[in-house]
Design a protein around this motif. Structure first.
Motif, mmCIF file in Angstrom:
data_model
loop_
_atom_site.group_PDB
_atom_site.id
_atom_site.type_symbol
_atom_site.label_atom_id
_atom_site.label_comp_id
_atom_site.label_asym_id
_atom_site.label_seq_id
_atom_site.Cartn_x
_atom_site.Cartn_y
_atom_site.Cartn_z
ATOM 1 N N ARG A 1 -12.275 -73.031 67.078
ATOM 2 C CA ARG A 1 -12.237 -73.954 68.220
ATOM 3 C C ARG A 1 -11.836 -73.170 69.466
ATOM 4 O O ARG A 1 -10.883 -72.385 69.424
ATOM 5 C CB ARG A 1 -11.247 -75.082 67.940
ATOM 6 N N GLN A 2 -12.507 -73.399 70.538
ATOM 7 C CA GLN A 2 -12.261 -72.657 71.766
ATOM 8 C C GLN A 2 -12.044 -73.620 72.926
ATOM 9 O O GLN A 2 -12.642 -74.710 72.970
ATOM 10 C CB GLN A 2 -13.437 -71.736 72.101
ATOM 11 N N ARG B 1 -6.599 -64.998 76.623
ATOM 12 C CA ARG B 1 -6.945 -65.763 75.417
ATOM 13 C C ARG B 1 -6.432 -65.030 74.184
ATOM 14 O O ARG B 1 -6.362 -63.795 74.176
ATOM 15 C CB ARG B 1 -8.461 -65.931 75.323
ATOM 16 N N THR C 1 -6.964 -64.985 69.858
ATOM 17 C CA THR C 1 -7.693 -65.472 68.680
ATOM 18 C C THR C 1 -6.737 -65.540 67.487
ATOM 19 O O THR C 1 -6.070 -64.551 67.145
ATOM 20 C CB THR C 1 -8.869 -64.540 68.333
ATOM 21 N N ASN D 1 -3.096 -75.961 75.328
ATOM 22 C CA ASN D 1 -4.235 -75.959 74.408
ATOM 23 C C ASN D 1 -4.508 -77.363 73.864
ATOM 24 O O ASN D 1 -4.321 -77.636 72.669
ATOM 25 C CB ASN D 1 -3.968 -74.983 73.252
ATOM 26 N N ASP E 1 -9.670 -69.732 65.652
ATOM 27 C CA ASP E 1 -9.366 -70.592 66.794
ATOM 28 C C ASP E 1 -8.934 -69.727 67.971
ATOM 29 O O ASP E 1 -8.285 -68.681 67.792
ATOM 30 C CB ASP E 1 -8.231 -71.574 66.449
ATOM 31 N N VAL E 2 -9.272 -70.142 69.191
ATOM 32 C CA VAL E 2 -8.916 -69.398 70.404
ATOM 33 C C VAL E 2 -7.942 -70.227 71.230
ATOM 34 O O VAL E 2 -8.183 -71.424 71.464
ATOM 35 C CB VAL E 2 -10.170 -69.042 71.230
#
Length: 402
Positions: free
Chosen positions: A11-12, A23, A25, A50, A63-64
């Protein structure tokens, strides 16, 4: 953290705010708490940044996350105590590590830095008061004990354990010999210790057998670096038999120079009964007795016969790779071909020479001081120069008179 059997795709966020540092990861094993600690941001700030992560307790590799900038301002003391200097906290530092680095008591370091409310939480850029390094005055013994006459000056990195190991003495003995060092865990370069001189270990009394077994009449005195294995190998006897013949050696892994062992005298192995063929084939009427070092290959080469033919003619030899002196083989009688002669010798090669046993073109060329190539060209009746037989006639030059 709970994982689904099939984790969702990474998910970003659509876009991170401009004032965010970057960012991140998510890696296997990560949690929001661990990430917040790693990037030095408040956990609530990280969660709030987020919103695409609906449940902060469930994040998955891939996920990011948007990472906000760290707004923690470095904390500094107003003034450091006397004999203390300022130290800027580096990444990875803790109060414990800094106390160890500067050889100061942890409680003393915490007390000297009241501006750090929680000693368990310090950040890169924080400034601490730490003591200036002052080498203490070297401590020396008044007199060393008789068994510890040697003096040793402590170097950087030394400990009682490392010094005891270096001089092959127990740590307790070294501590007892140095009562001027109040705390053995704290020694400084320049301190002087009493340590023993290196002594050569006294060898134990040599052990001897009362009597050796009849099959082990020879006595052997152990030398430096000897082991039961090396001695057994030297005398060609199994290790187990050598150990069994020496019960006075309780531990076979510990033998010392001077110990005496019972070992066998070297015996020459008895050769097996010679093997003979009942009857040789018609073309293999000649019998040959194997000598030391012989093989089927060497014998076949000697009698100019193929190895397979020689093996097939001797079925009484089960394993062709194992021959013993005294074995008898069937080998072919050496047929001599008809002697080959030249019709006419070239002008410069008018002398004729009859080949003898053991001759080769190389040997004959050397004998008459002529090149091998010239000798080969002058004898075209010899198709293969590598194969000549006794009785063959060659054209060779006459010896010149100088």
């Amino acid at each position: 953290m709970t994982y689904h059997k099939r984790p969702p795709k990474g998910r970003q966020p659509r876009k991170c705010p401009e004032n965010f540092q970057g960012r991140y990861t998510v890696q296997p094993g990560d949690t929001m708490f661990f990430i917040a600690q790693r990037v030095c941001v408040d956990l609530n700030d990280l969660i709030a940044a987020n919103p695409h992560i609906e449940n902060p307790d469930k994040i998955f590799p891939g996920d990011v996350l948007c990472v906000p900038k760290d707004d923690v301002r470095p904390r500094e003391p107003k003034k450091c105590p006397k004999n203390f200097k300022r130290y800027t906290v580096q990444k990875g530092d803790t109060m414990f590590k800094i106390a160890q680095r500067f050889s100061i008591d942890l409680d003393k370091l915490i007390t000297a830095n009241p501006h750090i409310e929680d000693p368990d939480v310090i950040f890169p850029g924080d400034v601490l008061c730490v003591p200036r390094k002052r080498p203490p005055r070297p401590r020396e013994p008044k007199k060393c004990p008789p068994d510890f006459p040697k003096r040793y000056t402590v170097r950087k990195g030394d400990t009682f354990f490392s010094i005891a190991k270096r001089f092959s003495v127990s740590v307790d003995d070294l501590i007892d010999a140095n009562p001027h060092i109040e705390d053995p865990d704290v020694i400084f370069p320049g301190d002087v210790l009493c340590v023993p001189k290196k002594k050569k270990p006294e060898p134990p009394e040599p052990r001897e057998p009362k009597k050796c077994p009849p099959d082990f009449p020879k006595r052997y005195t152990v030398r430096e670096t000897d082991t039961f294995t090396s001695i057994a190998k030297r005398f060609s006897v199994p290790v187990d038999e050598l150990i069994a013949a020496n019960p006075h050696i309780e531990d076979p892994d510990e033998i010392f120079p001077g110990d005496v062992l019972c070992v066998p005298k070297k015996k020459k192995p008895e050769p097996p009964e010679p093997r003979e063929p009942k009857k040789c084939p018609p073309m293999f009427k000649r019998r040959y007795t194997v000598e030391e070092g012989d093989t089927f290959i060497s014998i076949a080469r000697e009698f100019n016969v193929s190895v397979d033919a020689l093996i097939n003619a001797n079925p009484h030899i089960e394993d062709p790779d194992v021959l013993f002196p005294g074995d008898v083989l069937c080998v072919p009688k050496k047929p001599l071909p008809d002697p080959r002669e030249p019709k006419k010798c070239p002008p410069k090669f008018r002398r004729r020479y009859t080949v003898e046993e053991g001759d080769t073109f190389f040997i004959i060329a050397n004998k008459f001081n002529v090149s091998v190539d010239e000798l080969v060209e002058a004898n075209p009746h010899i198709e293969d120069p590598a194969v000549i037989f006794p009785g063959d006639v060659l054209c060779v030059p006459r010896k010149r008179k100088w």
